[in-house]
Design a protein around this motif. Structure first.
Motif, mmCIF file in Angstrom:
data_model
loop_
_atom_site.group_PDB
_atom_site.id
_atom_site.type_symbol
_atom_site.label_atom_id
_atom_site.label_comp_id
_atom_site.label_asym_id
_atom_site.label_seq_id
_atom_site.Cartn_x
_atom_site.Cartn_y
_atom_site.Cartn_z
ATOM 1 N N ARG A 15 0.818 -1.212 0.000
ATOM 2 C CA ARG A 15 0.000 0.000 0.000
ATOM 3 C C ARG A 15 0.853 1.264 0.000
ATOM 4 O O ARG A 15 0.363 2.345 0.313
ATOM 5 N N PHE A 16 2.112 1.161 -0.378
ATOM 6 C CA PHE A 16 2.974 2.339 -0.349
ATOM 7 C C PHE A 16 2.450 3.472 -1.229
ATOM 8 O O PHE A 16 2.686 4.644 -0.951
ATOM 9 N N GLU A 17 1.664 3.155 -2.233
ATOM 10 C CA GLU A 17 1.105 4.204 -3.097
ATOM 11 C C GLU A 17 0.180 5.148 -2.319
ATOM 12 O O GLU A 17 -0.125 6.244 -2.773
ATOM 13 N N ASP A 18 -0.268 4.723 -1.130
ATOM 14 C CA ASP A 18 -1.123 5.558 -0.283
ATOM 15 C C ASP A 18 -0.320 6.460 0.659
ATOM 16 O O ASP A 18 -0.903 7.275 1.377
ATOM 17 N N VAL A 19 0.997 6.286 0.666
ATOM 18 C CA VAL A 19 1.848 7.036 1.600
ATOM 19 C C VAL A 19 2.147 8.424 1.049
ATOM 20 O O VAL A 19 2.627 8.574 -0.073
ATOM 21 N N GLY A 20 1.861 9.426 1.884
ATOM 22 C CA GLY A 20 2.204 10.808 1.551
ATOM 23 C C GLY A 20 3.269 11.363 2.475
ATOM 24 O O GLY A 20 3.830 12.427 2.219
ATOM 25 N N MET A 21 3.562 10.630 3.560
ATOM 26 C CA MET A 21 4.563 11.098 4.512
ATOM 27 C C MET A 21 5.168 9.924 5.253
ATOM 28 O O MET A 21 4.471 8.986 5.635
ATOM 29 N N VAL A 22 6.485 9.997 5.457
ATOM 30 C CA VAL A 22 7.211 9.069 6.312
ATOM 31 C C VAL A 22 7.927 9.917 7.354
ATOM 32 O O VAL A 22 8.658 10.839 7.002
ATOM 33 N N LEU A 23 7.672 9.611 8.613
ATOM 34 C CA LEU A 23 8.233 10.393 9.711
ATOM 35 C C LEU A 23 9.005 9.457 10.622
ATOM 36 O O LEU A 23 8.580 8.327 10.870
ATOM 37 N N SER A 24 10.150 9.926 11.132
ATOM 38 C CA SER A 24 10.949 9.068 12.002
ATOM 39 C C SER A 24 11.322 9.774 13.292
ATOM 40 O O SER A 24 11.394 11.004 13.359
ATOM 41 N N ALA A 60 -3.578 0.496 13.322
ATOM 42 C CA ALA A 60 -5.040 0.634 13.262
ATOM 43 C C ALA A 60 -5.482 2.100 13.240
ATOM 44 O O ALA A 60 -6.665 2.380 13.037
ATOM 45 N N GLU A 61 -4.546 3.018 13.425
ATOM 46 C CA GLU A 61 -4.883 4.445 13.404
ATOM 47 C C GLU A 61 -5.248 4.879 11.981
ATOM 48 O O GLU A 61 -4.749 4.316 11.000
ATOM 49 N N PRO A 62 -6.092 5.905 11.844
ATOM 50 C CA PRO A 62 -6.509 6.365 10.513
ATOM 51 C C PRO A 62 -5.329 6.765 9.630
ATOM 52 O O PRO A 62 -4.429 7.492 10.068
ATOM 53 N N GLY A 63 -5.331 6.256 8.406
ATOM 54 C CA GLY A 63 -4.358 6.655 7.400
ATOM 55 C C GLY A 63 -2.978 6.043 7.515
ATOM 56 O O GLY A 63 -2.122 6.284 6.662
ATOM 57 N N ILE A 64 -2.726 5.210 8.521
ATOM 58 C CA ILE A 64 -1.389 4.651 8.719
ATOM 59 C C ILE A 64 -1.208 3.407 7.856
ATOM 60 O O ILE A 64 -2.050 2.504 7.863
ATOM 61 N N VAL A 65 -0.109 3.384 7.124
ATOM 62 C CA VAL A 65 0.181 2.276 6.211
ATOM 63 C C VAL A 65 1.175 1.296 6.828
ATOM 64 O O VAL A 65 1.003 0.084 6.742
ATOM 65 N N ASP A 66 2.236 1.797 7.461
ATOM 66 C CA ASP A 66 3.262 0.904 7.993
ATOM 67 C C ASP A 66 4.006 1.593 9.133
ATOM 68 O O ASP A 66 4.094 2.834 9.177
ATOM 69 N N MET A 84 16.864 3.911 19.956
ATOM 70 C CA MET A 84 15.731 3.389 19.197
ATOM 71 C C MET A 84 15.518 4.174 17.919
ATOM 72 O O MET A 84 16.001 5.299 17.781
ATOM 73 N N LEU A 85 14.785 3.543 17.013
ATOM 74 C CA LEU A 85 14.360 4.194 15.782
ATOM 75 C C LEU A 85 12.926 3.755 15.527
ATOM 76 O O LEU A 85 12.619 2.564 15.536
ATOM 77 N N LEU A 86 12.052 4.734 15.353
ATOM 78 C CA LEU A 86 10.639 4.488 15.058
ATOM 79 C C LEU A 86 10.310 5.221 13.766
ATOM 80 O O LEU A 86 10.606 6.411 13.638
ATOM 81 N N VAL A 87 9.725 4.510 12.812
ATOM 82 C CA VAL A 87 9.372 5.093 11.519
ATOM 83 C C VAL A 87 7.892 4.819 11.256
ATOM 84 O O VAL A 87 7.450 3.672 11.347
ATOM 85 N N VAL A 88 7.157 5.883 10.952
ATOM 86 C CA VAL A 88 5.720 5.767 10.682
ATOM 87 C C VAL A 88 5.444 6.324 9.290
ATOM 88 O O VAL A 88 5.879 7.428 8.957
ATOM 89 N N ALA A 89 4.710 5.548 8.499
ATOM 90 C CA ALA A 89 4.337 5.968 7.148
ATOM 91 C C ALA A 89 2.817 6.002 7.049
ATOM 92 O O ALA A 89 2.131 5.084 7.511
ATOM 93 N N GLY A 90 2.309 7.074 6.444
ATOM 94 C CA GLY A 90 0.868 7.178 6.308
ATOM 95 C C GLY A 90 0.462 8.177 5.259
ATOM 96 O O GLY A 90 1.293 8.741 4.540
ATOM 97 N N ASP A 91 -0.829 8.433 5.209
ATOM 98 C CA ASP A 91 -1.397 9.223 4.128
ATOM 99 C C ASP A 91 -1.107 10.715 4.214
ATOM 100 O O ASP A 91 -0.840 11.358 3.204
ATOM 101 N N ASN A 92 -1.155 11.288 5.432
ATOM 102 C CA ASN A 92 -0.940 12.736 5.515
ATOM 103 C C ASN A 92 -0.287 13.119 6.837
ATOM 104 O O ASN A 92 -0.224 12.320 7.773
#
Length: 122
Positions: A15-24, A60-66, A84-92
């Protein structure tokens, strides 16, 4: 700890095509504790089952892909070492920022604990 590798894993998500932002978030051992004492190092222990549950909550949060997570656990870390390293990818931006903050807080509450903190003797 390799942020680029984690992002590359996320880019392979179906579902990466739905990703508009990756934040770490990258956490490191800092020189001073929250109470102002000189730190010489610490050790963090991780409960993998609880961390996995927190990641599932985040997914399970809205818009989250990975979400990808890495901990430098079970050994004594010194000043400047990665924790640690935490990376969140989602729609906006709104969804991704909110998820990263909530997930990080939950990980620190239930998934990972400072087992030992070492201070400079005065």
């Amino acid at each position: 700890m390799d942020l680029t590798a984690l992002i590359e894993e996320i880019k392979q998500h179906p579902r990466f095509e739905d990703v508009g932002m990756v934040l770490s978030h990258s956490g490191y051992v800092r020189r001073l504790s929250r109470n102002g004492r000189q730190v010489t190092g610490f050790r963090v222990d991780v409960d993998d089952v609880k961390c996995k549950a927190v990641i599932e909550e985040g997914l399970a949060e809205p818009g989250i892909v990975d979400i990808k997570l890495w901990f430098n656990a079970g050994k004594v870390l010194g000043i400047g070492d990665p924790v640690m390293l935490l990376v969140v990818a989602g729609d906006n931006r709104d969804n991704v920022f909110a998820c990263l903050q909530k997930t990080l807080n939950r990980l620190e509450e239930v998934g990972a604990k400072k087992k030992q903190e070492f201070f400079e003797e005065i």
